[in-house]
Design an enzyme around this catalytic site. Structure first.
Site, PDB file in Angstrom:
ATOM      1  N   LEU A  66      36.678  -8.697 -18.041  1.00 29.96           N
ATOM      2  CA  LEU A  66      37.410  -9.266 -16.844  1.00 29.96           C
ATOM      3  C   LEU A  66      38.486  -8.432 -16.286  1.00 29.96           C
ATOM      4  CD1 LEU A  66      37.333 -13.042 -17.893  1.00 29.96           C
ATOM      5  CD2 LEU A  66      35.953 -11.718 -16.010  1.00 29.96           C
ATOM      6  N   SER A 132      42.050 -26.362 -13.320  1.00 33.14           N
ATOM      7  CA  SER A 132      42.147 -27.497 -14.337  1.00 33.14           C
ATOM      8  C   SER A 132      43.525 -28.474 -13.998  1.00 33.14           C
ATOM      9  CB  SER A 132      42.907 -26.550 -15.693  1.00 33.14           C
ATOM     10  OG  SER A 132      43.455 -27.422 -16.662  1.00 33.14           O
ATOM     11  N   GLU A 134      45.796 -29.224 -16.086  1.00 34.12           N
ATOM     12  CA  GLU A 134      46.828 -28.587 -16.549  1.00 34.12           C
ATOM     13  C   GLU A 134      47.712 -28.097 -15.307  1.00 34.12           C
ATOM     14  OE1 GLU A 134      47.592 -28.998 -19.557  1.00 34.12           O
ATOM     15  OE2 GLU A 134      49.231 -27.805 -20.044  1.00 34.12           O
ATOM     16  N   TYR A 155      49.636 -20.977 -19.167  1.00 32.71           N
ATOM     17  CA  TYR A 155      48.268 -21.164 -18.749  1.00 32.71           C
ATOM     18  C   TYR A 155      48.003 -21.995 -17.462  1.00 32.71           C
ATOM     19  CZ  TYR A 155      43.570 -23.643 -18.736  1.00 32.71           C
ATOM     20  OH  TYR A 155      42.325 -24.133 -18.362  1.00 32.71           O
ATOM     21  N   PHE A 194      41.227 -27.121 -30.561  1.00 40.32           N
ATOM     22  CA  PHE A 194      41.558 -28.186 -29.451  1.00 40.32           C
ATOM     23  C   PHE A 194      41.746 -29.393 -30.156  1.00 40.32           C
ATOM     24  CE2 PHE A 194      39.696 -24.694 -27.131  1.00 40.32           C
ATOM     25  CZ  PHE A 194      40.605 -24.408 -25.997  1.00 40.32           C
ATOM     26  N   THR A 196      40.800 -32.621 -29.897  1.00 44.04           N
ATOM     27  CA  THR A 196      39.849 -33.601 -30.411  1.00 44.04           C
ATOM     28  C   THR A 196      38.861 -33.188 -31.400  1.00 44.04           C
ATOM     29  OG1 THR A 196      38.426 -32.634 -28.730  1.00 44.04           O
ATOM     30  CG2 THR A 196      39.789 -34.623 -27.975  1.00 44.04           C
ATOM     31  N   ARG A 223      45.840 -38.205 -22.390  1.00 46.60           N
ATOM     32  CA  ARG A 223      44.990 -37.265 -21.725  1.00 46.60           C
ATOM     33  C   ARG A 223      43.754 -37.995 -21.156  1.00 46.60           C
ATOM     34  NH1 ARG A 223      48.583 -34.136 -21.792  1.00 46.60           N
ATOM     35  NH2 ARG A 223      48.423 -32.247 -22.721  1.00 46.60           N
TER      36      ARG A 223
HETATM   37  P1  NAP Z   1      36.213 -22.007 -23.775  1.00 41.92           P
HETATM   38  O1  NAP Z   1      35.175 -22.831 -24.568  1.00 41.92           O
HETATM   39  O2  NAP Z   1      37.334 -21.701 -24.600  1.00 41.92           O
HETATM   40  O3  NAP Z   1      35.372 -20.835 -23.372  1.00 41.92           O
HETATM   41  C1  NAP Z   1      35.830 -19.735 -22.638  1.00 41.92           C
HETATM   42  C2  NAP Z   1      34.985 -18.792 -22.334  1.00 41.92           C
HETATM   43  O4  NAP Z   1      35.747 -17.807 -21.680  1.00 41.92           O
HETATM   44  C3  NAP Z   1      34.385 -18.011 -23.442  1.00 41.92           C
HETATM   45  O5  NAP Z   1      32.968 -17.900 -23.317  1.00 41.92           O
HETATM   46  C4  NAP Z   1      35.123 -16.771 -23.932  1.00 41.92           C
HETATM   47  O6  NAP Z   1      34.461 -15.925 -24.523  1.00 41.92           O
HETATM   48  C5  NAP Z   1      35.343 -16.491 -22.382  1.00 41.92           C
HETATM   49  N1  NAP Z   1      36.605 -15.578 -22.269  1.00 41.92           N
HETATM   50  C6  NAP Z   1      37.922 -15.680 -22.749  1.00 41.92           C
HETATM   51  N2  NAP Z   1      38.559 -14.606 -22.668  1.00 41.92           N
HETATM   52  C7  NAP Z   1      37.717 -13.828 -22.361  1.00 41.92           C
HETATM   53  C8  NAP Z   1      38.024 -12.316 -21.571  1.00 41.92           C
HETATM   54  N3  NAP Z   1      38.858 -11.442 -21.813  1.00 41.92           N
HETATM   55  N4  NAP Z   1      36.800 -11.622 -21.215  1.00 41.92           N
HETATM   56  C9  NAP Z   1      35.381 -12.233 -21.039  1.00 41.92           C
HETATM   57  N5  NAP Z   1      35.400 -13.389 -21.474  1.00 41.92           N
HETATM   58  C10 NAP Z   1      36.417 -14.343 -22.020  1.00 41.92           C
HETATM   59  O7  NAP Z   1      36.328 -22.820 -22.532  1.00 41.92           O
HETATM   60  P2  NAP Z   1      35.679 -24.385 -21.949  1.00 41.92           P
HETATM   61  O8  NAP Z   1      36.201 -25.533 -22.413  1.00 41.92           O
HETATM   62  O9  NAP Z   1      34.106 -23.890 -21.852  1.00 41.92           O
HETATM   63  O10 NAP Z   1      36.397 -24.066 -20.398  1.00 41.92           O
HETATM   64  C11 NAP Z   1      35.493 -23.389 -19.315  1.00 41.92           C
HETATM   65  C12 NAP Z   1      36.606 -22.980 -18.301  1.00 41.92           C
HETATM   66  O11 NAP Z   1      37.277 -24.345 -17.527  1.00 41.92           O
HETATM   67  C13 NAP Z   1      37.925 -22.306 -18.809  1.00 41.92           C
HETATM   68  O12 NAP Z   1      38.154 -21.273 -17.625  1.00 41.92           O
HETATM   69  C14 NAP Z   1      39.022 -23.560 -18.826  1.00 41.92           C
HETATM   70  O13 NAP Z   1      40.377 -22.622 -18.819  1.00 41.92           O
HETATM   71  C15 NAP Z   1      38.710 -24.361 -17.826  1.00 41.92           C
HETATM   72  N6  NAP Z   1      38.760 -25.814 -18.016  1.00 41.92           N
HETATM   73  C16 NAP Z   1      38.492 -26.232 -19.303  1.00 41.92           C
HETATM   74  C17 NAP Z   1      38.696 -27.496 -19.220  1.00 41.92           C
HETATM   75  C18 NAP Z   1      38.308 -28.283 -20.502  1.00 41.92           C
HETATM   76  O14 NAP Z   1      38.856 -29.413 -21.055  1.00 41.92           O
HETATM   77  N7  NAP Z   1      37.393 -27.946 -21.492  1.00 41.92           N
HETATM   78  C19 NAP Z   1      39.481 -28.552 -18.394  1.00 41.92           C
HETATM   79  C20 NAP Z   1      39.750 -27.765 -17.029  1.00 41.92           C
HETATM   80  C21 NAP Z   1      39.473 -26.420 -17.000  1.00 41.92           C
HETATM   81  P3  NAP Z   1      34.326 -15.804 -26.188  1.00 41.92           P
HETATM   82  O15 NAP Z   1      33.336 -16.765 -26.230  1.00 41.92           O
HETATM   83  O16 NAP Z   1      34.105 -14.370 -26.194  1.00 41.92           O
HETATM   84  O17 NAP Z   1      35.706 -16.174 -26.428  1.00 41.92           O
HETATM   85  O1  F7E Z   2      45.742 -30.590 -26.407  1.00 40.21           O
HETATM   86  C1  F7E Z   2      48.384 -32.301 -28.273  1.00 40.21           C
HETATM   87  C2  F7E Z   2      48.884 -31.001 -27.369  1.00 40.21           C
HETATM   88  O2  F7E Z   2      44.851 -28.260 -26.823  1.00 40.21           O
HETATM   89  C3  F7E Z   2      45.747 -31.824 -25.958  1.00 40.21           C
HETATM   90  C4  F7E Z   2      42.161 -27.202 -22.364  1.00 40.21           C
HETATM   91  O3  F7E Z   2      40.820 -27.455 -22.704  1.00 40.21           O
HETATM   92  O4  F7E Z   2      42.611 -29.362 -21.229  1.00 40.21           O
HETATM   93  C5  F7E Z   2      42.612 -28.557 -22.613  1.00 40.21           C
HETATM   94  O5  F7E Z   2      44.310 -28.125 -22.862  1.00 40.21           O
HETATM   95  C6  F7E Z   2      47.454 -32.612 -26.479  1.00 40.21           C
HETATM   96  C7  F7E Z   2      48.481 -31.705 -26.067  1.00 40.21           C
HETATM   97  O6  F7E Z   2      44.257 -29.778 -24.764  1.00 40.21           O
HETATM   98  C8  F7E Z   2      47.723 -31.011 -31.693  1.00 40.21           C
HETATM   99  O7  F7E Z   2      50.229 -30.962 -27.650  1.00 40.21           O
HETATM  100  C9  F7E Z   2      48.853 -32.696 -30.770  1.00 40.21           C
HETATM  101  O8  F7E Z   2      49.298 -32.475 -25.663  1.00 40.21           O
HETATM  102  O9  F7E Z   2      43.436 -30.253 -26.909  1.00 40.21           O
HETATM  103  P1  F7E Z   2      44.378 -29.757 -26.454  1.00 40.21           P
HETATM  104  P2  F7E Z   2      45.057 -29.547 -23.410  1.00 40.21           P
HETATM  105  O10 F7E Z   2      46.309 -28.725 -24.028  1.00 40.21           O
HETATM  106  O11 F7E Z   2      45.326 -30.727 -22.877  1.00 40.21           O
HETATM  107  C10 F7E Z   2      43.032 -28.748 -20.191  1.00 40.21           C
HETATM  108  C11 F7E Z   2      42.778 -29.617 -19.063  1.00 40.21           C
HETATM  109  C12 F7E Z   2      42.446 -27.404 -20.019  1.00 40.21           C
HETATM  110  O12 F7E Z   2      42.189 -26.934 -18.673  1.00 40.21           O
HETATM  111  C13 F7E Z   2      42.554 -26.368 -21.112  1.00 40.21           C
HETATM  112  O13 F7E Z   2      41.889 -25.467 -20.849  1.00 40.21           O
HETATM  113  O14 F7E Z   2      47.198 -32.796 -27.820  1.00 40.21           O
HETATM  114  N1  F7E Z   2      48.466 -31.797 -29.696  1.00 40.21           N
HETATM  115  N2  F7E Z   2      48.679 -31.808 -31.966  1.00 40.21           N
HETATM  116  C14 F7E Z   2      47.476 -30.804 -30.450  1.00 40.21           C
HETATM  117  N3  F7E Z   2      46.678 -29.851 -29.652  1.00 40.21           N
HETATM  118  C15 F7E Z   2      46.027 -28.998 -30.394  1.00 40.21           C
HETATM  119  N4  F7E Z   2      45.536 -28.025 -29.829  1.00 40.21           N
HETATM  120  N5  F7E Z   2      46.436 -29.057 -31.729  1.00 40.21           N
HETATM  121  C16 F7E Z   2      47.113 -29.720 -32.283  1.00 40.21           C
HETATM  122  O15 F7E Z   2      47.336 -29.899 -33.796  1.00 40.21           O
END
Ligand code: NAP
Ligand code: F7E
Length: 343
Positions: A66, A132, A134, A155, A194, A196, A223
């Site tokens: 990327l 997101s 976020e 982020y 993450f 959950t 959340r």
């Molecule tokens: P994820 O499971 O962490 O997957 C991220 C993907 O990005 C993986 O395939 C990872 O590859 C790839 N990636 C990371 N760094 C890269 C790099 N430098 N070059 C190429 N590929 C790279 O995330 P997800 O939960 O599927 O989320 C998908 C998208 O939605 C992300 O952009 C995230 O920020 C966004 N998003 C997620 C949520 C959520 O709650 N899940 C909510 C809102 C937005 P590797 O497998 O090699 O690490």
């Molecule tokens: O944290 C709290 C933490 O890392 C949720 C990504 O998919 O959703 C995700 O981001 C909450 C936060 O998700 C731990 O501080 C407590 O308040 O599961 P999380 P996130 O930060 O909401 C958004 C929409 C995205 O776009 C992102 O890509 O949980 N928390 N204790 C913890 N979080 C983690 N990870 N680990 C702990 O031990």
């Protein structure tokens, strides 16, 4: 005969990328998954579809980076995709506090690189940006497409910039470029760090004797959690809409991390307080997003999208999957839980 649509997916090895690829393959798309090189081949989440679709040319994997514009442009020029789903990102909010510069490079500049390449080489391609919730950061809930962005992490900042880059290429250059503003969505394929998945996976490890406690940070934050399968359906619908627009996808419900823990432990009749430590400084963030609750009425009205999973079903699916990874079914896990409760 109607030609198959061609879709590019960055982040195909991730949670959403793997479910989206499965959905598009069912819809008869030809998929090109764009991967980065990793020292260990990281294709676990897509192994099943590789086995089924790679030989027949429906799923094709390509290395790119990327941070390397030509590696992306060459593929766009060669395969001329109809749709480009940009899901790759450094997606961990907590880790972004330590890797801000790289987060901006991957999450923001890569969006610019891809869109500029589409503009120069293949203007007809539709583009989806994984934005997101976020981005709303400290803006109080409910949050929708009109709410202001107040990101609280590198982020969040990276995603706000990528959101505006996407809008810019749409408004200034006429590209079909849309943002999906997705609230948290989880699944058995969620990464282990993450919150959950950390909870369901660590609980399975406790029951199988590998761990004693789950160490967490702040569990009072709230959340809006859905299931990734519902959200990738919405992602596809966003690019099928008659014009490029930005859409919130969310369940509209809001729970604390503590609520999530209670729901998971209740499945096994365990008292969570015996197994969870909180406010562990390794997992506290310099600034927090306290509460997210999405208003997705625009997507529900215009796309006719709505989520099918509720949080109880999500917790159960995630826990059962993790128990299975450690060789247990629910009945066996309940028996072990009963013994643990007595000790
Ligand atoms: P994820 O499971 O962490 O997957 C991220 C993907 O990005 C993986 O395939 C990872 O590859 C790839 N990636 C990371 N760094 C890269 C790099 N430098 N070059 C190429 N590929 C790279 O995330 P997800 O939960 O599927 O989320 C998908 C998208 O939605 C992300 O952009 C995230 O920020 C966004 N998003 C997620 C949520 C959520 O709650 N899940 C909510 C809102 C937005 P590797 O497998 O090699 O690490
Ligand atoms: O944290 C709290 C933490 O890392 C949720 C990504 O998919 O959703 C995700 O981001 C909450 C936060 O998700 C731990 O501080 C407590 O308040 O599961 P999380 P996130 O930060 O909401 C958004 C929409 C995205 O776009 C992102 O890509 O949980 N928390 N204790 C913890 N979080 C983690 N990870 N680990 C702990 O031990």
């Amino acid at each position: 005969m109607k030609k198959n649509k061609v879709a590019f997916i960055t982040g195909i090895t991730g949670q959403d990328g793997s479910y989206l690829a499965e959905l598009l393959l069912k819809k008869n798309y030809i998929i090109h998954g764009l991967l980065r090189r990793t020292s260990i081949l990281n294709i676990e989440r897509i192994q099943d579809i590789i086995n089924k679709y790679e030989k027949i040319g429906k799923l094709n994997l390509h290395y790119m980076d990327l941070t390397d514009t030509s590696s992306i442009s060459n593929l766009i020029i060669k395969y001329k995709p109809h749709e480009f789903y940009n899901l790759a990102s450094m997606s961990h909010v907590g880790i972004s506090f330590y890797t801000g510069e790289a987060t901006l490079n991957i999450n923001t500049l890569a969006t610019y690189r891809i869109l500029e390449s589409i503009l120069k080489n293949h203007k007809k391609c539709k583009f989806y940006q994984a934005s997101s919730s976020e981005m709303f950061g400290s803006t109080p809930p409910p949050q929708n497409e009109k709410s202001s962005f107040n990101p609280q992490s590198p982020y969040g900042i990276s995603k706000v910039s990528a959101f505006h880059i996407t809008k810019y290429f749409r408004q200034a250059h006429g590209l079909f470029a849309s943002n999906g503003i997705l609230f948290n969505h989880e699944s058995p394929r969620r990464g282990l760090n993450f919150v959950t998945r950390k909870i369901t996976h660590s609980l399975a490890r406790i029951l199988s004797g590998h761990e004693k406690k789950i160490h967490l940070g702040d569990i009072s934050t709230r959340r809006d959690w859905g299931h990734s399968k519902d959200y990738v359906r919405g992602i596809w619908m966003i690019l099928q809409y008659k014009k490029p627009e930005d859409f919130v996808l969310s369940t509209g419900k809001n729970y604390s991390i503590e609520d999530f823990i209670k729901k998971v432990f209740k499945i096994l009749d365990l008292n969570w307080k015996d197994f969870v430590t909180t406010n562990n400084k390794n997992f506290l963030r310099p600034s927090e997003v306290r509460s997210l609750q999405g208003d997705s009425s625009k997507a529900r009205k215009l796309l006719k999208w709505k989520p099918e999973y509720d949080l109880n079903a999500l917790c159960r699916e995630m826990l059962l999957n993790d128990l299975k990874l450690y060789g247990m079914n629910l009945e066996e896990a309940k028996k072990i839980a009963k013994k643990l409760s007595k000790n």
